[in-house]
Design an enzyme around this catalytic site. Structure first.
Site, PDB file in Angstrom:
ATOM      1  N   GLY A 239       0.754  -1.247   0.000  1.00  0.00           N
ATOM      2  CA  GLY A 239       0.000   0.000   0.000  1.00  0.00           C
ATOM      3  C   GLY A 239       0.779   1.289   0.000  1.00  0.00           C
ATOM      4  O   GLY A 239       0.183   2.368  -0.144  1.00  0.00           O
ATOM      5  N   ARG A 278       2.306  -1.428  -6.097  1.00  0.00           N
ATOM      6  CA  ARG A 278       2.425  -0.146  -6.804  1.00  0.00           C
ATOM      7  C   ARG A 278       3.793   0.506  -6.614  1.00  0.00           C
ATOM      8  O   ARG A 278       4.362   1.073  -7.549  1.00  0.00           O
ATOM      9  CB  ARG A 278       1.345   0.792  -6.243  1.00  0.00           C
ATOM     10  CG  ARG A 278       1.179   2.100  -6.968  1.00  0.00           C
ATOM     11  CD  ARG A 278       0.277   3.035  -6.151  1.00  0.00           C
ATOM     12  NE  ARG A 278      -0.959   2.432  -5.743  1.00  0.00           N
ATOM     13  CZ  ARG A 278      -2.101   2.489  -6.432  1.00  0.00           C
ATOM     14  NH1 ARG A 278      -2.138   3.144  -7.569  1.00  0.00           N
ATOM     15  NH2 ARG A 278      -3.213   1.911  -5.984  1.00  0.00           N
ATOM     16  N   ARG A 314      -7.386   3.630 -14.906  1.00  0.00           N
ATOM     17  CA  ARG A 314      -7.304   4.352 -13.628  1.00  0.00           C
ATOM     18  C   ARG A 314      -7.921   5.755 -13.651  1.00  0.00           C
ATOM     19  O   ARG A 314      -8.631   6.123 -12.716  1.00  0.00           O
ATOM     20  CB  ARG A 314      -5.854   4.400 -13.127  1.00  0.00           C
ATOM     21  CG  ARG A 314      -5.282   3.008 -12.828  1.00  0.00           C
ATOM     22  CD  ARG A 314      -3.936   3.048 -12.127  1.00  0.00           C
ATOM     23  NE  ARG A 314      -4.058   3.578 -10.789  1.00  0.00           N
ATOM     24  CZ  ARG A 314      -3.801   4.815 -10.444  1.00  0.00           C
ATOM     25  NH1 ARG A 314      -3.342   5.672 -11.328  1.00  0.00           N
ATOM     26  NH2 ARG A 314      -3.977   5.204  -9.209  1.00  0.00           N
ATOM     27  N   TYR A 318     -10.796   5.794 -10.980  1.00  0.00           N
ATOM     28  CA  TYR A 318     -10.463   6.426  -9.687  1.00  0.00           C
ATOM     29  C   TYR A 318     -10.213   7.916  -9.826  1.00  0.00           C
ATOM     30  O   TYR A 318      -9.651   8.519  -8.900  1.00  0.00           O
ATOM     31  CB  TYR A 318      -9.169   5.827  -9.119  1.00  0.00           C
ATOM     32  CG  TYR A 318      -9.060   4.334  -9.061  1.00  0.00           C
ATOM     33  CD1 TYR A 318      -9.918   3.583  -8.256  1.00  0.00           C
ATOM     34  CD2 TYR A 318      -8.067   3.661  -9.761  1.00  0.00           C
ATOM     35  CE1 TYR A 318      -9.782   2.201  -8.184  1.00  0.00           C
ATOM     36  CE2 TYR A 318      -7.925   2.285  -9.687  1.00  0.00           C
ATOM     37  CZ  TYR A 318      -8.790   1.562  -8.898  1.00  0.00           C
ATOM     38  OH  TYR A 318      -8.651   0.198  -8.815  1.00  0.00           O
ATOM     39  N   CYS A 346     -15.913   4.994 -27.031  1.00  0.00           N
ATOM     40  CA  CYS A 346     -17.172   5.746 -27.089  1.00  0.00           C
ATOM     41  C   CYS A 346     -17.771   5.937 -25.704  1.00  0.00           C
ATOM     42  O   CYS A 346     -18.832   5.396 -25.384  1.00  0.00           O
ATOM     43  CB  CYS A 346     -18.141   5.041 -28.017  1.00  0.00           C
ATOM     44  SG  CYS A 346     -17.500   5.024 -29.684  1.00  0.00           S
ATOM     45  N   GLU A 347     -17.069   6.649 -24.867  1.00  0.00           N
ATOM     46  CA  GLU A 347     -17.535   7.005 -23.524  1.00  0.00           C
ATOM     47  C   GLU A 347     -16.914   8.347 -23.186  1.00  0.00           C
ATOM     48  O   GLU A 347     -15.705   8.536 -23.396  1.00  0.00           O
ATOM     49  CB  GLU A 347     -17.013   6.008 -22.474  1.00  0.00           C
ATOM     50  CG  GLU A 347     -17.439   4.608 -22.673  1.00  0.00           C
ATOM     51  CD  GLU A 347     -18.195   4.044 -21.481  1.00  0.00           C
ATOM     52  OE1 GLU A 347     -18.449   4.789 -20.513  1.00  0.00           O
ATOM     53  OE2 GLU A 347     -18.522   2.867 -21.556  1.00  0.00           O
ATOM     54  N   TYR A 375      -1.325  -1.480 -11.948  1.00  0.00           N
ATOM     55  CA  TYR A 375      -2.769  -1.371 -12.183  1.00  0.00           C
ATOM     56  C   TYR A 375      -3.047  -0.725 -13.542  1.00  0.00           C
ATOM     57  O   TYR A 375      -4.004   0.022 -13.706  1.00  0.00           O
ATOM     58  CB  TYR A 375      -3.449  -0.622 -11.025  1.00  0.00           C
ATOM     59  CG  TYR A 375      -3.108  -1.239  -9.691  1.00  0.00           C
ATOM     60  CD1 TYR A 375      -3.594  -2.489  -9.336  1.00  0.00           C
ATOM     61  CD2 TYR A 375      -2.218  -0.617  -8.802  1.00  0.00           C
ATOM     62  CE1 TYR A 375      -3.238  -3.095  -8.141  1.00  0.00           C
ATOM     63  CE2 TYR A 375      -1.849  -1.221  -7.604  1.00  0.00           C
ATOM     64  CZ  TYR A 375      -2.375  -2.466  -7.279  1.00  0.00           C
ATOM     65  OH  TYR A 375      -2.015  -3.067  -6.096  1.00  0.00           O
TER      66      TYR A 375
HETATM   67  C1  LIG Z   1      -3.884  -7.912   0.160  1.00  0.00           C
HETATM   68  C2  LIG Z   1      -3.134  -6.900  -0.654  1.00  0.00           C
HETATM   69  N1  LIG Z   1      -1.808  -6.859  -0.540  1.00  0.00           N
HETATM   70  C3  LIG Z   1      -1.070  -5.975  -1.254  1.00  0.00           C
HETATM   71  C4  LIG Z   1      -1.670  -5.081  -2.118  1.00  0.00           C
HETATM   72  C5  LIG Z   1      -0.796  -4.154  -2.888  1.00  0.00           C
HETATM   73  O1  LIG Z   1      -1.058  -2.829  -2.683  1.00  0.00           O
HETATM   74  P1  LIG Z   1      -0.103  -1.745  -3.352  1.00  0.00           P
HETATM   75  O2  LIG Z   1      -0.041  -2.059  -4.795  1.00  0.00           O
HETATM   76  O3  LIG Z   1      -0.768  -0.456  -3.076  1.00  0.00           O
HETATM   77  O4  LIG Z   1       1.216  -1.851  -2.678  1.00  0.00           O
HETATM   78  C6  LIG Z   1      -3.058  -5.073  -2.249  1.00  0.00           C
HETATM   79  C7  LIG Z   1      -3.726  -4.096  -3.118  1.00  0.00           C
HETATM   80  O5  LIG Z   1      -4.732  -3.555  -2.855  1.00  0.00           O
HETATM   81  C8  LIG Z   1      -3.809  -6.017  -1.504  1.00  0.00           C
HETATM   82  O6  LIG Z   1      -5.140  -6.071  -1.619  1.00  0.00           O
END
Ligand SMILES: Cc1ncc(COP(=O)(O)O)c(C=O)c1O
Length: 421
Positions: A239, A278, A314, A318, A346-347, A375
Site C-alpha cells: 500500500g 504499486r 485508472r 479512480y 465511445c464514452e 494497475y
Molecule cells: C492484500 C493486498 N496486498 C497488497 C496489495 C498491494 O497494494 P499496493 O499495490 O498499493 O502496494 C493489495 C492491493 O490492494 C492487496 O489487496
C-alpha cells in the site's frame, strides 16, 4: 525515481528511445524499466534489512511473467489473490514457499492448487474460509499454514475504492473477533497458525495510518502469544503510495516505512512480510501512445490518442492523475496550450485528463503517460473490441516484447458461434 528521462530531446526508457519502441512495436504499448523495478524492489529489501523478512510483490499490480521472473530472480516472494496469479508466480519460477495467498474469495480448487503446488501461507479473510481450508487440507492429508487477515478499522486516508482497513470494507476479520478466530483455527485439523496479516489500503501517502494499524498488530501479537499461539510471522500488507506527478510532495520512502514497522513490531522477534505492488511497479512503467487527431472543440482542444480507457482505466475508475508528457522534449520557452487528452472509446469517461498543458502536438506525435506500471496493463480490457495492449521490457539498451499485441483474428478466434446460428 525512475529511468524514463529525456536524452538529446527524446524521452528514453533507460537507454532506449521510446521512438524506437513505437516504430518497432507500434502504439499503444506499455514500456517497463528493469532498472526501476530492480531499484524499487531493493529499496524495500534495504528498508527491512534489520530483520528476517520477505518482500512479496503484489502480483495484482503487474502480473506479466517477465516482470515476475525479474523480481523472483532478485529474491522476491509473491502476494497472489487467484489461481491465475498463483500459476503466474509458479510459471515465473517462484517457489511455493515464497508465495502468500490473499483475497476474500478463495475457492476450494484454488486452495487445492496452492496446497498441491506449495504455499508459504494463506491469509485467511473469514471464518467460512477457515473452515473450508481446514476441510480441504485435511482431505489432502496436509496442513495449511495460515495467518488471519485482521481488519484493524483504521482509516488509510486514500481513495475510497482502494481503502481496505475500515470495518465497513469487505476485507479481513474484525480485530475484536481475532482471538476467537485464532482459538477456532488452533482447534481445527489441517490448519497451522503461523502469523497475523493486515493490509489497510493502497496508495497511502501518510505513514500515520500504518502506525495506528501496526500498533494494533503488536498488541494482538502479544495477546495471541499469551493465548498460546505461535505467532512467528507478521504480514504487514502493501500500500505504500507513489508520486503520480513530479510537482507535488512525494509520499514517504520505503526506508521510512521500514522504520515504522521496526518501531511498531521490531521487538517481537517475528519474521516480517510485506506486500508492496504499486511502489515497485508503478513508476517502472509508462503507457506510450500516439496522437491520432488534434480536434478543435468549442473553447477547448482535444488531443485524441490511440490509447484509451480500456488500456489504462485508472483515470476513469479512480479519477487518477497520470502525468502526460510529449516524447519529443519541448524546447525551453516553447508555448504550451491546454488540451483535453482523450482516447477513442465511445464514452465520455474515456478522458485521461482535462486541460493538460502541452506544446503543440499533431497527428503521429508520441506521448507518454507516466506512472502506469501498476494497475495498468493488468486492468486492461478489450472494450470496444480493441485488442489487448502489448507490453515491452527494457533492460539497458535492449528491449523485448513481453506480451505481443494480439491480431484481430486472435481476438475474434476466442469467440465461438453455436451451430444453431
Ligand atoms: C492484500 C493486498 N496486498 C497488497 C496489495 C498491494 O497494494 P499496493 O499495490 O498499493 O502496494 C493489495 C492491493 O490492494 C492487496 O489487496
Amino acid at each position: 525515481m525512475d529511468h524514463f528521462n529525456y536524452v538529446d530531446g527524446v524521452l528514453h526508457a533507460e537507454d532506449v528511445p521510446l521512438t524506437r519502441i513505437a516504430a518497432e512495436v507500434g502504439t499503444p504499448v506499455y514500456v517497463y524499466s528493469t532498472a526501476t523495478l530492480t531499484r524499487h524492489f531493493q529499496q524495500f529489501q534495504q528498508a527491512l534489512a534489520w530483520t528476517d523478512h520477505l518482500v512479496c510483490f503484489a502480483v495484482k499490480s503487474n502480473s506479466n511473467l517477465a516482470v515476475l521472473k525479474l523480481l523472483g530472480n532478485l529474491g522476491a516472494g509473491m502476494d497472489i489473490v487467484s489461481a491465475g496469479e498463483y500459476a503466474r508466480a509458479k510459471a515465473a519460477g517462484v517457489p511455493g514457499d515464497r508465495i502468500v495467498f490473499s483475497g476474500v474469495g478463495k475457492t476450494e480448487p484454488e486452495m487445492r492448487m496452492a496446497l498441491e503446488g506449495g504455499i508459504r501461507q494463506f491469509n485467511v479473510e473469514s471464518e467460512p474460509e477457515l473452515e473450508l481450508l481446514s476441510r480441504v487440507a485435511s482431505s489432502m492429508g496436509v496442513s495449511a499454514p495460515i495467518a488471519v487477515r485482521v481488519n484493524p478499522d483504521v482509516d488509510a486516508k486514500t481513495h475510497e475504492k482502494i481503502a481496505t482497513g475500515k470495518s465497513e470494507n469487505k476485507f479481513g476479520i474484525p480485530i475484536a473477533r481475532a482471538r476467537d478466530v485464532y482459538a477456532r483455527a488452533a482447534s481445527l485439523p489441517g490448519i497451522e497458525v503461523v502469523g497475523i496479516d493486515m493490509h489497510i489500503g493502497s496508495q497511502l501517502t501518510d505513514l500515520e495510518p500504518y502506525r495506528q494499524a501496526y500498533a494494533k498488530m503488536a498488541e494482538l501479537t502479544r495477546a495471541l502469544r499469551a493465548d498460546g499461539h505461535d505467532i512467528r510471522r507478521l504480514d504487514m500488507g502493501g500500500g505504500l503510495g507513489i508520486p503520480y506527478t513530479r510537482d507535488n510532495n512525494a509520499p514517504p520512502l520505503p526506508i521510512e516505512y521500514g522504520q515504522v514497522i521496526r518501531d511498531a513490531v521490531g521487538d517481537l522477534g517475528c519474521e516480517i512480510e510485506i506486500e508492496p505492488g504499486r511502489n515497485i511497479s508503478g513508476n517502472a512503467g509508462i503507457l506510450l501512445s500516439s496522437v491520432i487527431y488534434l480536434k478543435e472543440g468549442e473553447g477547448r482542444d482535444f488531443l485524441i490518442l490511440d490509447a484509451a480507457m480500456n488500456d489504462l482505466i485508472r483515470p476513469a475508475m479512480y479519477s487518477a492523475h497520470h502525468d502526460i508528457v510529449p516524447v519529443a522534449e519541448a524546447a525551453p520557452g516553447v508555448a504550451v496550450a491546454p488540451y483535453d487528452v482523450v482516447g477513442p472509446v465511445c464514452e465520455t469517461g474515456d478522458t485521461f485528463e482535462k486541460g493538460v498543458q502541452l506544446p503543440g502536438l499533431s497527428a503521429g506525435d508520441l506521448v507518454a503517460l507516466r506512472s502506469a506500471g501498476a494497475y495498468g496493463a493488468v486492468m486492461a480490457s478489450e472494450y470496444n473490441s480493441r485488442p489487448l495492449v502489448p507490453e515491452v521490457l527494457v533492460n539497458g539498451d535492449q528491449f523485448a516484447v513481453i506480451r505481443p499485441r494480439p491480431t484481430l483474428e486472435e481476438m475474434l478466434g476466442r469467440d465461438t458461434i453455436p451451430e444453431w446460428l
